[in-house]
Design a protein around this motif. Structure first.
Motif, PDB file in Angstrom:
ATOM      1  N   GLY A  47      45.469  69.585  37.912  1.00 24.99           N
ATOM      2  CA  GLY A  47      44.550  68.451  37.904  1.00 24.99           C
ATOM      3  C   GLY A  47      43.504  68.487  38.989  1.00 24.99           C
ATOM      4  N   GLU A  48      43.464  69.573  39.756  1.00 24.80           N
ATOM      5  CA  GLU A  48      42.526  69.604  40.872  1.00 24.80           C
ATOM      6  C   GLU A  48      41.418  70.635  40.607  1.00 24.80           C
ATOM      7  OE1 GLU A  48      43.567  70.507  45.202  1.00 24.80           O
ATOM      8  OE2 GLU A  48      43.990  72.422  44.240  1.00 24.80           O
ATOM      9  N   THR A  49      40.278  70.453  41.274  1.00 24.58           N
ATOM     10  CA  THR A  49      39.200  71.431  41.173  1.00 24.58           C
ATOM     11  C   THR A  49      38.975  72.082  42.527  1.00 24.58           C
ATOM     12  OG1 THR A  49      38.106  70.161  39.466  1.00 24.58           O
ATOM     13  CG2 THR A  49      36.784  71.819  40.584  1.00 24.58           C
ATOM     14  N   GLU A  83      46.481  75.673  31.355  1.00 21.11           N
ATOM     15  CA  GLU A  83      46.722  74.842  32.537  1.00 21.11           C
ATOM     16  C   GLU A  83      45.659  75.089  33.595  1.00 21.11           C
ATOM     17  OE1 GLU A  83      50.920  75.255  33.820  1.00 21.11           O
ATOM     18  OE2 GLU A  83      51.184  76.036  31.778  1.00 21.11           O
ATOM     19  N   LEU A  97      33.480  68.695  31.485  1.00 19.71           N
ATOM     20  CA  LEU A  97      34.572  69.374  32.194  1.00 19.71           C
ATOM     21  C   LEU A  97      35.416  68.360  32.980  1.00 19.71           C
ATOM     22  CD1 LEU A  97      32.793  72.600  33.504  1.00 19.71           C
ATOM     23  CD2 LEU A  97      34.699  72.496  31.887  1.00 19.71           C
ATOM     24  N   ALA A  98      34.731  67.410  33.636  1.00 21.81           N
ATOM     25  CA  ALA A  98      35.445  66.405  34.421  1.00 21.81           C
ATOM     26  C   ALA A  98      36.318  65.554  33.505  1.00 21.81           C
ATOM     27  CB  ALA A  98      34.448  65.533  35.172  1.00 21.81           C
ATOM     28  N   GLN A 121      39.357  67.447  32.356  1.00 21.48           N
ATOM     29  CA  GLN A 121      40.302  67.567  33.456  1.00 21.48           C
ATOM     30  C   GLN A 121      41.089  66.263  33.652  1.00 21.48           C
ATOM     31  OE1 GLN A 121      38.607  68.129  37.401  1.00 21.48           O
ATOM     32  NE2 GLN A 121      40.297  69.526  37.814  1.00 21.48           N
ATOM     33  N   ASP A 166      43.580  65.997  30.553  1.00 16.10           N
ATOM     34  CA  ASP A 166      44.634  66.997  30.383  1.00 16.10           C
ATOM     35  C   ASP A 166      45.307  67.399  31.681  1.00 16.10           C
ATOM     36  OD1 ASP A 166      43.577  66.912  27.925  1.00 16.10           O
ATOM     37  OD2 ASP A 166      43.077  69.039  27.741  1.00 16.10           O
ATOM     38  N   THR A 221      44.024  69.554  33.666  1.00 20.58           N
ATOM     39  CA  THR A 221      43.777  70.974  33.834  1.00 20.58           C
ATOM     40  C   THR A 221      43.293  71.253  35.255  1.00 20.58           C
ATOM     41  OG1 THR A 221      42.892  70.797  31.617  1.00 20.58           O
ATOM     42  CG2 THR A 221      42.660  72.931  32.693  1.00 20.58           C
ATOM     43  N   ALA A 222      43.721  72.371  35.808  1.00 19.06           N
ATOM     44  CA  ALA A 222      43.217  72.773  37.117  1.00 19.06           C
ATOM     45  C   ALA A 222      41.981  73.643  36.911  1.00 19.06           C
ATOM     46  CB  ALA A 222      44.281  73.551  37.873  1.00 19.06           C
ATOM     47  N   LEU A 223      40.931  73.411  37.714  1.00 23.88           N
ATOM     48  CA  LEU A 223      39.708  74.181  37.577  1.00 23.88           C
ATOM     49  C   LEU A 223      39.462  75.031  38.815  1.00 23.88           C
ATOM     50  CD1 LEU A 223      37.028  71.650  36.182  1.00 23.88           C
ATOM     51  CD2 LEU A 223      38.442  73.241  34.907  1.00 23.88           C
ATOM     52  N   SER A 251      34.146  69.208  42.751  1.00 18.74           N
ATOM     53  CA  SER A 251      35.286  69.788  43.466  1.00 18.74           C
ATOM     54  C   SER A 251      36.028  68.816  44.355  1.00 18.74           C
ATOM     55  CB  SER A 251      34.807  70.965  44.322  1.00 18.74           C
ATOM     56  OG  SER A 251      34.123  71.868  43.526  1.00 18.74           O
TER      57      SER A 251
END
Lengths: 319, 539
Positions: free
Chosen positions: B317-319, B447, B470-471, B474, B477, B479-481, B495
């Motif tokens: 879950g982090e960017t 993931e 994208l945000a 994220q 879901d 999702t990690a970016l 970020s």
């Protein structure tokens, strides 16, 4: 990003390139010589019969062949002595013509070189003139020229030759029908051989020119006040030459192969004619020598092309 | 037709404008495109006018028609068209040629292709001197050296003999500018002059152009980047669909825009000061375990070290933003993270288990968990495949019906209409293509998403939409970016944490707010200082 220098001992770039070039040239020549030799072995029938071909068949000649080709010795020795002979520049002997092959070919190189150089000049000059004159120009001349190029590419050389002969020799009588005695006799064969080259080269050059003329550096050149002709001559042409140089290897094949037909058609002496006669007369030693000689020509031309590339494109020099 | 004298004037009030065009219309009858549809523009001596707008707005065509280079087959009309003191409506090829280089010099985007790659830098500059006979032949080499020196190229004696590919991006662009000013033009037309450059180099080139302006040369600057324009322009014209929608003094247009389109453009520019708005993690809860982690990664190509001892952790879950200039090793890091390149030293782990150490056969089943979005989908898509096929590619093992449902679902998710299913990449806009790339990356429910410059090729308004998408994904879901970009504003926008790379090393890593507001490493400070800023934004 610059290429990484080699990690081990540092060899100057040009030397590494030259060494690689020479090694691969030797490999190609060896392969050509071996292929010719294998063809001789695989040909059905007795090797002596094949080497005699359609020539006079006497016990003396047969004995001489056995001695010269080492046919009474083991296979490996035979092959090695064949390579050894080639290394010494001995291309063997034609038993039909009762002469050394080297001598036969040497006598025929001149007319063929004259013909192929003249044809290459016809091809390059015509292609350059037509491409520069029509690249990026109005639609009509461009269409006419590219149609003509298409015809030149698609019509076989012997048809072009026959048409040229019919019009300029039989009907108009401007040029001799055959022979190679005077320089005029070179005109029609050179055209017949060179026109297809001009057709392909012209298309490639024009496409290259048109692509280069759309590039940002061409816009920059125009923004400096250059006229269109100067933009083509100083900038676009060099870019267009790169793909054309790639094709030059192919032209070598077209010119060499075409020489066989053209020389026969125009009754000119030359390597092509000798090759034709050797093939029909089953004169194997001559055929083998022609194979090796063609390989040598190819290797030389492609080495020269490599050099030409580096001259035209500085980006290849630093690699 | 009375004022024929060309004004070689200093910037002075009331001086005749260098360019005065009314109701300019440029069309391309062959393709039926009307690129410019009634634009009026005047440029005073010594003034810097900026044309801003997105791709296809007609700004480049406008600028080039001022020197008669609108393009082959262009039809240029205007009710009044005065350039360099002459009536351009009556110009033939000869008059235009006299003007080009002498009255106006052109600087294009990327000097690697805008200077002839087969000719030396010296030959290119000499060409201008020769064409306009600026100095006698014998004096040309000296003048070329002086010009290179004037634009800040060190060792001009060496550089004149070099080819564009042997110079760095910044030096090349300087050389291009030297060729544009060689005949001392009164006007420089700069068409996206800094777009291909790194941010620190961009700042240098903008300073160089500002110096030319200070020396009295007028500047017509074309850019899609409003912040770049803000640094240098006196007046701004905002273009959209071949028309000027707003015009005025730069400060006014950029701080108090009147037109909605200008407002939208400005709002879309990501700022280096504002990060993602996210609820702070409640104190006391332990951070989740990293989904992707790297320790001491190093890899070299030959003798060049591309990545040198880089470590990072990426939690669900982090960017994690990765910033750096070209050649800093960002893309190599992405390839290492994807397991496409084996590190010489160090290791990448996925969900705490081995990843980079696995043989490819064992890694392949896990690849669904980690997907990539590349900068240019035109290169990463098979041009012959349809959108439907491209998106279905990672899920080809599903039964046909289920697969079709999933593709429809994914397209809907990235905001694409189902009609696009049968289109091919070339038939899509840049923004649509990048959405397809995102849909394809999401197909296997990853993931981790590795985004390598995903919005660098897009216009600013499209860029903002893709970043928002994208945000949103994220947030939904978790999702990690791993988000790689040379653009600090874009990285800041998305970020939580930031990794700053230089020459293959991670020079600084930390919380995004910390790094952007209180950078510790001098290089980070230099990068941040070089970012062009919009006026009136709280930075």
């Amino acid at each position: 990003m610059t290429a990484a220098p080699p990690r081990a001992r540092r060899v100057p770039g040009w030397l590494a390139v030259a060494v690689r070039r020479v090694v691969s040239a030797v490999a190609v020549l060896w392969a050509a010589a071996t292929t010719a030799y294998v063809a001789l072995l695989l040909a059905p029938g007795d090797t002596v019969d094949i080497l005699v071909g359609d020539g006079a068949d006497t016990p003396e000649i047969r004995a001489r062949i056995v001695a010269e080709w080492g046919l009474d010795r083991p296979e490996v020795v035979r092959y090695l002595s064949y390579l050894g002979r080639l290394l010494q520049g001995d291309l063997g002997r034609s038993y039909q013509l009762q002469r050394d092959v080297g001598e036969i070919l040497a006598g025929q190189v001149g007319p063929t070189v004259r013909l192929t150089l003249a044809a290459a000049a016809v091809g390059v000059v015509l292609a350059l003139v037509l491409a520069v004159a029509t690249a990026g120009r109005s639609v009509w001349p461009r269409r006419v020229v590219s149609a003509a190029e298409l015809v030149a590419v698609s019509v076989p050389q012997f048809v072009i030759g026959i048409v040229l002969l019919f019009v300029f020799s039989f009907s108009l009588g401007w040029f001799p029908v055959s022979g190679a005695a005077d320089p005029q006799a070179l005109v029609l064969p050179a055209l017949a051989l060179g026109l297809p080259v001009a057709g392909v080269l012209g298309q490639v050059l024009r496409e290259g020119l048109e692509r280069a003329l759309e590039q940002p550096f061409a816009v920059t050149a125009r923004s400096r006040g250059l006229g269109e002709r100067a933009v083509v001559a100083r900038h676009a042409l060099r870019h267009a030459l790169l793909p054309a140089v790639t094709l030059a290897g192919w032209f070598t094949g077209v010119l060499l192969g075409g020489a066989v037909i053209t020389e026969t058609l125009f009754g000119r002496p030359g390597l092509g004619r000798v090759t034709m006669q050797a093939v029909t007369g089953k004169d194997m030693p001559v055929v083998m020598a022609v194979v090796i000689l063609s390989a040598a020509v190819y290797v030389t031309i492609s080495a020269l092309l490599d050099l030409a590339y580096r001259l035209i494109d500085p980006r290849l020099r630093s690699a | 037709m009375t004022e024929l004298a060309v004004t070689r004037a200093h910037p002075a009030a009331g001086a005749a404008p260098l360019v005065a065009v009314e109701d300019l219309r440029v069309s391309f009858p062959a393709s039926g495109v009307e690129a410019v549809r009634g634009l009026s523009l005047s440029i005073a001596p010594g003034e810097c006018v900026a044309l801003v707008g997105e791709s296809g707005s007609g700004k480049s065509v406008t600028a080039r028609s001022l020197i008669g280079l609108a393009g082959p087959g262009a039809r240029v009309r205007a009710s009044a068209f005065r350039v360099g003191g002459g009536d351009a409506l009556t110009f033939g090829p000869r008059e235009w040629r006299r003007l080009r280089g002498r009255f106006a010099g052109l600087v294009l985007q990327d000097a690697l292709v805008s200077l002839d790659p087969l000719r030396t830098v010296g030959a290119e500059i000499t060409e201008v001197l020769a064409e306009h006979d600026v100095v006698p032949r014998a004096a040309r080499p000296e003048r070329v050296r002086a010009l290179l020196e004037a634009v800040g190229v060190p060792d001009p004696e060496v550089r004149v003999r070099q080819y564009p590919h042997q110079l760095s991006g910044g030096l090349r662009q300087r050389a291009l500018i030297a060729s544009a000013i060689a005949a001392e033009p009164e006007l420089i037309i700069a068409d996206e002059p800094t777009t291909a450059l790194d941010v620190t180099v961009q700042a240098q080139i903008l300073r160089l152009l500002a110096d030319r302006k200070a020396a009295g040369t007028a500047l017509l600057m074309i850019s899609h980047d409003l912040a770049v324009v803000a640094e240098i322009a006196d007046r701004v014209l905002v273009m959209k669909d071949g028309l000027v929608v707003e015009e005025g003094p730069a400060r006014e247009v950029l701080t108090a825009p009147r037109h909605d389109y200008t407002r939208a453009l400005l709002a879309a520019v990501p700022s280096v000061s504002a990060g993602p708005r996210r609820p702070p993690r409640s104190p006391g809860t332990a951070p989740p375990d990293p989904v992707l982690a790297a320790t001491g990664l190093s890899v070299s190509y030959g003798s060049r070290t591309a990545v040198d001892g880089v470590s990072f952790q990426l939690r669900p879950g982090e960017t994690l933003g990765v910033v750096g200039e070209s050649g800093s090793g960002k893309t190599t890091l992405a390839r290492l993270a994807l397991g496409l390149l084996a590190p010489d030293a160090g290791e990448v782990t996925l969900r705490g288990g081995p990843w980079s150490r696995l043989p490819e056969r064992e890694r392949r089943p896990l690849r669904a968990a980690i997907q990539v979005i590349a900068q240019n989908p035109l290169d990463s898509f098979d041009p012959r495949h349809t959108v439907g096929r491209l998106v279905a590619d990672p899920i080809h093992t599903l039964p046909k019906r289920r697969r079709r449902e999933r593709v429809a679902e994914l397209l809907d998710r990235v905001g694409l209409p189902p009609e696009l299913l049968g289109r091919r990449p070339r038939e899509l806009s840049g923004g649509q293509r990048q959405r397809v790339a995102i849909a394809r990356a999401l197909a296997s429910r990853p993931e981790v998403l590795i985004c390598d410059e995903p919005v660098s090729a897009l216009d600013v308004s499209i860029q903002a939409q893709v970043l928002d998408l994208l945000a949103e994904i994220q947030a939904q879901d978790g999702t990690a970016l791993l988000f790689i970009s040379h653009d600090l504003g874009v990285v800041r926008h998305l970020s939580d944490r930031v990794l700053v790379m230089k020459d293959g090393r991670a020079v600084e890593e930390g919380d995004a707010d910390e790094v952007f507001h209180r950078p510790r490493h001098p290089y980070t400070r230099e990068l941040l200082a070089a970012v062009p800023r919009l006026p009136g934004r709280a930075e």
